[in-house]
Design a protein around this motif. Structure first.
Motif, PDB file in Angstrom:
ATOM      1  N   GLY A 120     -28.078 -21.548  20.060  1.00 10.49           N
ATOM      2  CA  GLY A 120     -27.707 -22.948  19.906  1.00 10.49           C
ATOM      3  C   GLY A 120     -26.756 -23.262  18.774  1.00 10.49           C
ATOM      4  O   GLY A 120     -26.432 -24.426  18.535  1.00 10.49           O
ATOM      5  N   ARG A 121     -26.265 -22.263  18.066  1.00 13.08           N
ATOM      6  CA  ARG A 121     -25.329 -22.502  16.974  1.00 13.08           C
ATOM      7  C   ARG A 121     -23.901 -22.610  17.495  1.00 13.08           C
ATOM      8  O   ARG A 121     -23.537 -21.962  18.464  1.00 13.08           O
ATOM      9  CB  ARG A 121     -25.400 -21.374  15.941  1.00 13.08           C
ATOM     10  N   ASP A 122     -23.107 -23.444  16.830  1.00 13.81           N
ATOM     11  CA  ASP A 122     -21.685 -23.553  17.151  1.00 13.81           C
ATOM     12  C   ASP A 122     -20.919 -22.518  16.347  1.00 13.81           C
ATOM     13  O   ASP A 122     -21.054 -22.440  15.122  1.00 13.81           O
ATOM     14  CB  ASP A 122     -21.148 -24.943  16.822  1.00 13.81           C
ATOM     15  N   GLN A 123     -20.107 -21.713  17.037  1.00  9.18           N
ATOM     16  CA  GLN A 123     -19.276 -20.693  16.398  1.00  9.18           C
ATOM     17  C   GLN A 123     -17.811 -21.070  16.581  1.00  9.18           C
ATOM     18  O   GLN A 123     -17.327 -21.161  17.714  1.00  9.18           O
ATOM     19  CB  GLN A 123     -19.540 -19.326  17.012  1.00  9.18           C
ATOM     20  N   VAL A 124     -17.114 -21.317  15.481  1.00 14.49           N
ATOM     21  CA  VAL A 124     -15.684 -21.640  15.556  1.00 14.49           C
ATOM     22  C   VAL A 124     -14.916 -20.367  15.888  1.00 14.49           C
ATOM     23  O   VAL A 124     -15.089 -19.338  15.236  1.00 14.49           O
ATOM     24  CB  VAL A 124     -15.180 -22.239  14.234  1.00 14.49           C
ATOM     25  N   THR A 125     -14.066 -20.444  16.898  1.00 14.81           N
ATOM     26  CA  THR A 125     -13.319 -19.270  17.333  1.00 14.81           C
ATOM     27  C   THR A 125     -11.833 -19.358  17.018  1.00 14.81           C
ATOM     28  O   THR A 125     -11.109 -18.376  17.187  1.00 14.81           O
ATOM     29  CB  THR A 125     -13.492 -19.058  18.846  1.00 14.81           C
ATOM     30  N   GLY A 126     -11.351 -20.514  16.580  1.00 18.34           N
ATOM     31  CA  GLY A 126      -9.939 -20.604  16.252  1.00 18.34           C
ATOM     32  C   GLY A 126      -9.530 -22.010  15.858  1.00 18.34           C
ATOM     33  O   GLY A 126     -10.268 -22.977  16.065  1.00 18.34           O
ATOM     34  N   PHE A 127      -8.354 -22.101  15.261  1.00 17.63           N
ATOM     35  CA  PHE A 127      -7.746 -23.382  14.901  1.00 17.63           C
ATOM     36  C   PHE A 127      -6.323 -23.390  15.463  1.00 17.63           C
ATOM     37  O   PHE A 127      -5.597 -22.402  15.336  1.00 17.63           O
ATOM     38  CB  PHE A 127      -7.702 -23.559  13.390  1.00 17.63           C
ATOM     39  N   SER A 128      -5.939 -24.486  16.073  1.00 14.20           N
ATOM     40  CA  SER A 128      -4.602 -24.588  16.674  1.00 14.20           C
ATOM     41  C   SER A 128      -3.886 -25.808  16.137  1.00 14.20           C
ATOM     42  O   SER A 128      -4.468 -26.889  16.019  1.00 14.20           O
ATOM     43  CB  SER A 128      -4.707 -24.679  18.203  1.00 14.20           C
ATOM     44  N   MET A 129      -2.615 -25.623  15.810  1.00 10.68           N
ATOM     45  CA  MET A 129      -1.792 -26.696  15.256  1.00 10.68           C
ATOM     46  C   MET A 129      -0.604 -26.972  16.176  1.00 10.68           C
ATOM     47  O   MET A 129      -0.440 -26.321  17.220  1.00 10.68           O
ATOM     48  CB  MET A 129      -1.296 -26.309  13.867  1.00 10.68           C
ATOM     49  N   ALA A 130       0.206 -27.934  15.784  1.00  7.63           N
ATOM     50  CA  ALA A 130       1.389 -28.281  16.566  1.00  7.63           C
ATOM     51  C   ALA A 130       2.248 -27.049  16.812  1.00  7.63           C
ATOM     52  O   ALA A 130       2.473 -26.245  15.911  1.00  7.63           O
ATOM     53  CB  ALA A 130       2.201 -29.357  15.837  1.00  7.63           C
ATOM     54  N   GLY A 131       2.712 -26.907  18.052  1.00 13.07           N
ATOM     55  CA  GLY A 131       3.532 -25.758  18.416  1.00 13.07           C
ATOM     56  C   GLY A 131       2.754 -24.635  19.048  1.00 13.07           C
ATOM     57  O   GLY A 131       3.325 -23.604  19.398  1.00 13.07           O
ATOM     58  N   GLU A 132       1.439 -24.803  19.208  1.00  7.20           N
ATOM     59  CA  GLU A 132       0.607 -23.744  19.768  1.00  7.20           C
ATOM     60  C   GLU A 132      -0.041 -24.193  21.070  1.00  7.20           C
ATOM     61  O   GLU A 132      -0.067 -25.396  21.394  1.00  7.20           O
ATOM     62  CB  GLU A 132      -0.431 -23.291  18.732  1.00  7.20           C
ATOM     63  N   ILE A 133      -0.571 -23.222  21.814  1.00  4.69           N
ATOM     64  CA  ILE A 133      -1.092 -23.464  23.159  1.00  4.69           C
ATOM     65  C   ILE A 133      -2.606 -23.376  23.162  1.00  4.69           C
ATOM     66  O   ILE A 133      -3.199 -22.485  22.562  1.00  4.69           O
ATOM     67  CB  ILE A 133      -0.520 -22.428  24.152  1.00  4.69           C
ATOM     68  N   LEU A 134      -3.232 -24.310  23.862  1.00  2.00           N
ATOM     69  CA  LEU A 134      -4.673 -24.300  24.081  1.00  2.00           C
ATOM     70  C   LEU A 134      -4.968 -24.152  25.570  1.00  2.00           C
ATOM     71  O   LEU A 134      -4.163 -24.563  26.411  1.00  2.00           O
ATOM     72  CB  LEU A 134      -5.298 -25.607  23.580  1.00  2.00           C
ATOM     73  N   GLY A 135      -6.115 -23.569  25.883  1.00  2.09           N
ATOM     74  CA  GLY A 135      -6.585 -23.536  27.262  1.00  2.09           C
ATOM     75  C   GLY A 135      -6.429 -22.218  27.973  1.00  2.09           C
ATOM     76  O   GLY A 135      -6.880 -22.074  29.109  1.00  2.09           O
ATOM     77  N   MET A 136      -5.797 -21.227  27.332  1.00  2.36           N
ATOM     78  CA  MET A 136      -5.582 -19.962  28.012  1.00  2.36           C
ATOM     79  C   MET A 136      -6.876 -19.179  28.219  1.00  2.36           C
ATOM     80  O   MET A 136      -6.917 -18.236  29.006  1.00  2.36           O
ATOM     81  CB  MET A 136      -4.548 -19.122  27.262  1.00  2.36           C
ATOM     82  N   ASP A 137      -7.948 -19.587  27.528  1.00  3.95           N
ATOM     83  CA  ASP A 137      -9.242 -18.947  27.746  1.00  3.95           C
ATOM     84  C   ASP A 137      -9.777 -19.189  29.154  1.00  3.95           C
ATOM     85  O   ASP A 137     -10.679 -18.489  29.609  1.00  3.95           O
ATOM     86  CB  ASP A 137     -10.265 -19.464  26.731  1.00  3.95           C
ATOM     87  N   GLY A 138      -9.215 -20.184  29.860  1.00  2.00           N
ATOM     88  CA  GLY A 138      -9.700 -20.498  31.196  1.00  2.00           C
ATOM     89  C   GLY A 138      -9.033 -19.725  32.311  1.00  2.00           C
ATOM     90  O   GLY A 138      -9.448 -19.826  33.477  1.00  2.00           O
ATOM     91  N   ILE A 139      -8.002 -18.950  31.989  1.00  2.00           N
ATOM     92  CA  ILE A 139      -7.215 -18.301  33.046  1.00  2.00           C
ATOM     93  C   ILE A 139      -8.031 -17.287  33.839  1.00  2.00           C
ATOM     94  O   ILE A 139      -7.981 -17.251  35.067  1.00  2.00           O
ATOM     95  CB  ILE A 139      -5.959 -17.634  32.439  1.00  2.00           C
ATOM     96  N   SER A 140      -8.815 -16.456  33.158  1.00  2.00           N
ATOM     97  CA  SER A 140      -9.449 -15.318  33.832  1.00  2.00           C
ATOM     98  C   SER A 140     -10.559 -15.720  34.785  1.00  2.00           C
ATOM     99  O   SER A 140     -10.727 -15.102  35.840  1.00  2.00           O
ATOM    100  CB  SER A 140      -9.994 -14.328  32.793  1.00  2.00           C
ATOM    101  N   HIS A 141     -11.351 -16.752  34.452  1.00  2.00           N
ATOM    102  CA  HIS A 141     -12.505 -17.107  35.280  1.00  2.00           C
ATOM    103  C   HIS A 141     -12.404 -18.501  35.888  1.00  2.00           C
ATOM    104  O   HIS A 141     -13.386 -19.025  36.415  1.00  2.00           O
ATOM    105  CB  HIS A 141     -13.791 -17.004  34.461  1.00  2.00           C
ATOM    106  N   ASP A 142     -11.229 -19.112  35.797  1.00  2.00           N
ATOM    107  CA  ASP A 142     -11.000 -20.440  36.383  1.00  2.00           C
ATOM    108  C   ASP A 142     -11.897 -21.523  35.790  1.00  2.00           C
ATOM    109  O   ASP A 142     -12.144 -22.552  36.422  1.00  2.00           O
ATOM    110  CB  ASP A 142     -11.161 -20.409  37.909  1.00  2.00           C
TER     111      ASP A 142
END
Length: 249
Positions: free
Chosen positions: A86-108
């Motif tokens: 139940g703990r939240d684990q931060v996996t990354g920080f994204s700023m202007a100029g970067e892409i989010l959402g690519m974690d969804g490509i493999s499993h839709d």
């Protein structure tokens, strides 16, 4: 979030796209160099109008259907996963100029939550249309592959941080990485506000909150940085690099 892209987002016309991207630090993602007018016209039908995300709101959540990737136009995001206990684990920080959402490509479906750390703005890029257009515009495909490769390299760098570095080396690497990314986007590499909390930094770096705070205090006492709440000034960037380089010896 599972937005209906056809009803929620209006497409930009070509003139608006050029105007929006001309001064945007995302233009190398949305408008790769060397595109012909015909290719830009095709790209016009891919990029949707920008959308604002308020601080604390989710751009998408783990388990929702993958439909698009998102270019951060302004603001700052964190990605997180919830562990089995139940703990939240931060996996990354994204700023202007970067892409989010690519974690969804493999499993839709998205595998993490993307949360805005401040009021932010994103551009939505429907992935199915990006795939089709990449076949027609090889330069776009090559560019997207470079973006994906950059994300893989960054993730590997984090794994190295967690695997072999001491606490102070991890924090030095984190600050140097932020400095480099901000500089690449035209911001000051030596003075910036941290959008994330000390606790979020600790979650990302695999450090306890007390260890993060103690490391910040030591860096300040040693004259490496100046800290005023979330405002950071790197006073001795060579000294930080020396700490970071220590793990390779």
């Amino acid at each position: 979030m599972s937005a209906n892209l056809n009803t929620t987002h209006a497409r930009l016309d070509l003139g608006a796209l050029k105007t929006a991207c001309a001064a945007c630090n995302l233009r190398e993602i949305c408008l790769p160099a060397g595109l012909s007018p015909e290719e830009i016209d095709k790209l016009d039908h891919l990029v949707y109008v920008r959308r604002k995300i308020k601080r604390g709101d989710a751009l998408y959540r783990a388990g929702t259907t993958f439909e698009a990737i998102y270019a951060v136009r302004s603001g700052f995001f964190k990605t997180r996963v919830t562990t089995q206990d139940g703990r939240d684990q931060v996996t990354g920080f994204s700023m202007a100029g970067e892409i989010l959402g690519m974690d969804g490509i493999s499993h839709d479906e998205y595998t993490c939550d993307a949360i805005a750390l401040e009021d932010s703005e994103i551009c939505t890029i429907p992935y199915s249309q990006l795939e089709k257009l990449s076949i027609e515009v090889p330069s776009l495909q090559r560019h997207f592959h470079k973006v994906m490769s950059r994300e893989i390299v960054r993730e590997n760098g984090v794994m190295m941080l967690l695997g072999v570095m001491r606490a102070e080396e991890r924090l030095a690497a984190f600050l140097l990485n932020l400095s480099q990314r901000l500089s690449a986007r035209g911001y000051s590499p030596l003075e910036f506000n941290l959008r994330m909390t000390r606790e979020e930094i600790g979650s990302y770096l695999g450090m306890k909150l007390e260890t993060v705070s103690r490391s910040f205090s030591k860096f300040q006492a040693d004259g490496l940085i100046a800290v005023d709440q979330k405002y950071i000034r790197l006073q001795d960037i060579d000294g930080l690099r020396e700490i970071y380089a220590h793990h390779t010896r």
